[in-house]
Every structure is written in structure tokens, then in C-alpha cells.
Design an enzyme around this catalytic site. Sequence first.
Site, PDB file in Angstrom:
ATOM      1  N   LYS A 140      23.329  15.131 -32.049  1.00  0.00           N
ATOM      2  CA  LYS A 140      24.630  15.541 -31.351  1.00  0.00           C
ATOM      3  C   LYS A 140      25.388  16.843 -31.662  1.00  0.00           C
ATOM      4  O   LYS A 140      25.228  16.865 -33.214  1.00  0.00           O
ATOM      5  CB  LYS A 140      25.330  14.386 -31.558  1.00  0.00           C
ATOM      6  N   SER A 143      30.366   9.126 -25.844  1.00  0.00           N
ATOM      7  CA  SER A 143      30.516  10.677 -25.620  1.00  0.00           C
ATOM      8  C   SER A 143      28.920  11.258 -26.221  1.00  0.00           C
ATOM      9  O   SER A 143      28.927  12.591 -25.964  1.00  0.00           O
ATOM     10  CB  SER A 143      31.449  11.147 -26.787  1.00  0.00           C
ATOM     11  N   SER A 154      30.741   5.183 -28.536  1.00  0.00           N
ATOM     12  CA  SER A 154      29.951   6.586 -28.194  1.00  0.00           C
ATOM     13  C   SER A 154      28.587   6.789 -28.295  1.00  0.00           C
ATOM     14  O   SER A 154      28.019   7.802 -28.187  1.00  0.00           O
ATOM     15  CB  SER A 154      30.782   7.817 -28.981  1.00  0.00           C
TER      16      SER A 154
END
Lengths: 101, 467
Positions: free
Chosen positions: B80, B155, B179
Site C-alpha cells: 500500500k 482504503s 481499511s
Amino acid sequence: MSGLTTDEILHLSRLANLTLSKKETTTLKDQLSDVINYFKELKKLRTDDVSPTSQTTGLEDVLREDQVDATRILTNDEVLSGTDKTHNGAFVVPQVIDKDL
Amino acid sequence: MKTPLTINELYTALKNKEYSLVELLDAYFARINANHDLNAFITITDDYAYQKAREMQEVINNNPNAFGEFPLLGVPLAMKDLYLTKGIRTTAASRVLENYVPAYSSTVFERLEAAGAILVGKTNCDAWAHGSSGENSDFGVTRNPWNKDYVPGGSSSGSAVAVAANMALISPGSDTCGSIRLPSNYCGVTGLKPTYGAVSRYGVVAMASSLDTMGHITHSVEDSEKVFAITSGPEGKDSTLIDRKYQKLTGENKYKVGIPKEFVEQGISDEVKSSIDSFANWLTDNGHSVVEVSLPNTKYAISVYYIIQPAEVSSNLGRYDGIRYGNDRSTFGMEAKRRIMLGTFVLSSGYYDAYYNKAMKVRTVLIEEVNKVFEDVDVLLAPVAPTPPFKLGEKAADPLEMYLTDIFAATANLTGIPSLAIPTGFTKNNLPLGIQLMGRKFEENILFSLGKKFQKQTDYHTKTPQS
């Protein structure tokens, strides 16, 4: 329903060092008022005798030896690598003190 | 060639010399190129990856104990874009950091790299991890690989998509309020939100520091456990870490599993409800007991979360002034501005007690309530989100509606407990469904044990989207 006023939004944006357009100010006034209004449900729960929780680890005062770890030190060039605005190996920052003072 | 779904599968192929690491990467980069429209990546690190692959191939060729010494040897890894990677651009999916190249790496990346994993790219996400749909990225929305009209969940949107669509085998994300679990749930993959204090946050762009946890997305629970064994444990840099070594469970244990009635009583779709019922049946069929429990004050969790989180966000994002690195504050996107403003409000003079202090007190009530239930049950079974994936744009105009997506995720973050999201089926429209299992702090091993058993008997985690 109570909500935030335009003046309050502008005050908060100054505190947060954000510049908002007129449209953003109006949008945020409505959207944040909605969200803050939702928070009112918390009033239903009595918490007079409850201590606040700021973290969940249970750890307190985590200390380490006061020794320099050479493997974690960045070089001066590495520290400055994120900006083009440098002068004699230092960051150039906005002027905050008036020259005439 | 067919890309592997598990580390075991990869190791078998490498040991049998079915392909080299360079050929393996060829296959992954071919998939990354073919799935460009999913927008799962912000930066592709092919030069770096091929260099590593050649180095690791040498290890395989010359070291008879290569797979023992490198527990993630050759595993294609996508990080990420919140995790700092030395010398490789790290943006947090925000224009503020669009040109930021860090001078050091996050602990999680260092550990995975040392274990032999190969970084193929940095994944897209909601900017600063602010979002539940992947639509808040300053680098464009990420799409759900099962149906491109739907959100992948956020997210850690790109991380879940990268694993689901076989563009990486493992992908660390961050979970501040679902997330990791939400995009895992929406993309049909396995996602771990670890105990707060288990995995280092060092070198990860901070969102809300008392809630941020560093977990990862994989196809299988077995691989999730393997990665956790490597990433967990202190390193002297993140002072919130508890000093304990991960202990894998062996043997067959029977557990008492509670379903919080407040999570399934109302407001969830029929298909989400039936996935909870099916998993409960699977538990009882396998000798575990399932009981209804009550967590009445979890209904306040989302309010508490949306006070504490923006407060911490406004503080953490205060450092971005564009002086030492990054662009100035005018480059923040709308969601970051919204959260900074909300956080500034709840912390501001005259409102602190009514909002921030109140939220911290209700957090205490929630923790006590959850601890009490864990005196009776070992594990909690709950939905990850109230509905299956929703359409792109469906909630984008209404922040409050979007925030309520996180309603079942908040409890684990506010109380610090671990949670494992597991795929359990598909909707009638062929979109992924799943559940989350929450455990006591540092009892990830129980969650893994149940999850591995479930995945031995089912094949939902092996399904991949056609693309």
C-alpha cells in the site's frame, strides 16, 4: 438541528492552516454540520464516572537506552532530499519574523 | 503460466523448476499490464523487481536451504502506498506527496524484503487512507475486479485488488477502521487487522495513531499467518509494540463463538445476514458452539470513531507544510480537508469536552463491554459491512452515508482487538461476500486456526475474477 456557521468554518480553516474556496466553505458547512449532528447520540450515554481512553496498549512510559544508533542516522543529503529549497545544507523556510522589527 | 494462489503453491513450482523467478515476474507484470483499467497501482517497480528476482534466483540455485532461510522467497509483493520504501516514491495517494521519495523504509517492508519477498509495485488507496471505497485517491478510483462498476472497498483498495486479480501474492495494507477488512471483503480475499501493538507502524504515513494497525491481504488464511509471523513483534522503533513472539496453534480446539445481536439485528442486507448464518452453521457442524451475545454500546462506535480519528488526523496532517518535503497544504484533497476541519473542530476550545473527551470516555465503555463478552466467548463472528459492494459514485456525495459503511469495523480498532476477514461466498450478482472473526488481543492464532480449517473445507478463497 444546530450546525456550524460560515464564520466557524473560516475560523477552523485558519486554525488548520487550510485555504478553502467559497464552494468548499459552503459544502463543508453543510456536511460537517450533518456529521456533528450525528454525534449527538453520544449524549444518551452517561459517562460521568468513566475515565477517558487515549490508547489501548496499557503501556506507560516506554523508555530506551539513551544511545545513538548509527544505523538510523540519515545523512545531511538524505534529510534534504525531499526539497529543492535548500541553502548551505539547511532548509529554506518561509520568513516568519518581520525584517523591520 | 498460471500465477500461484499460495506461497506453498509458489514454492512447489520453484522447487520443481516449473519456472524461474524472472518468468514468474513476467507473468505478474503481464497481469498488471492487462488489468491497467482497475487502477490498482500508483507506481510499478519492475526494474527493482527484476533485479531482486535475479539475486533471489542465485540464492535458489546455490543455497540448498534457500526456502528455509527466506520464508517469503520470491513472493510477489505489493505495498500500500502508505508504507515508506527507501528510494521508491511513496505518495499516500495524495498530491501532497506526489513526488516524495523516502530516505528510509518502513519496518514491515524491511522485514518482508529480508524474508525474500519481491516488491512489484505500490498500490493505490484512498488518499491518506481516508475512505471506505477507494474513490478518494488523488490518483483516480480503483475498480472492483469482480465488476468494474463497483467499488473495491477502501482504503487499501489497490492492495485487495492486486491480490484478488493475481497482480501480487501478498499485500500489506493498513486498517484504522476496516481499511484492510472492507476491501478484502469486497474483493473476495483474506484480510488481517492485527492487534494494536502487534505490528510496527514505523515508516508508515500516520492516519490516526491510536487506531492505525498494519495488516495484510492474501488469498489464504495460511499465508496470512505466515506473513504475520514475520511482520509482528517489536524492533525498537515503534514504542507501542508489545514484546511477544507469535505462537502458532497446533491441534484441534473447540471454541465458543458469539454473534453480537446488534450487528445482525437490523440494517444489514439479506445476503450479508445469510453469510453470517452459513458461517455459524459451519462452526456448529465442526463442533464449536455459537451463542448470541450483546454489545449494546457498539452502536456508538462509529460516532466515537469519527471524533477520535479526525482529531488524530488533524494532528498528524499538521506536519505537512511543504517545507522539508512534499507540496504545500493547498494540495490536500477534499476528504483530507474535511477530516482536518472536523478534527480541528472536536479539539477546539469550547468543544473539546463535549466531543473529544466524551468520545474517549465512550471508548472506555466499549472496551469494558468487549472485554466482558470475551470472558464468556473466545471469538466474535460479525459482518464486515452492512451490504455487499456498492456501485462507484453511489455514496460519494454523502460523507455521512459513506462513514456508516464502517459501522461494524470500528469496534475492533477502538478496542485494539484483532480481526480476520474471510471470503465466504458470492451474491446472486456474483460479488464477493464474507465475514469477520474478532478475537481477544494477541489471539490472532485462534482466528487463523478457525480460518484455516474453514478454507480447508471450502474453496471461496481460491476463486478469482475473470480478467
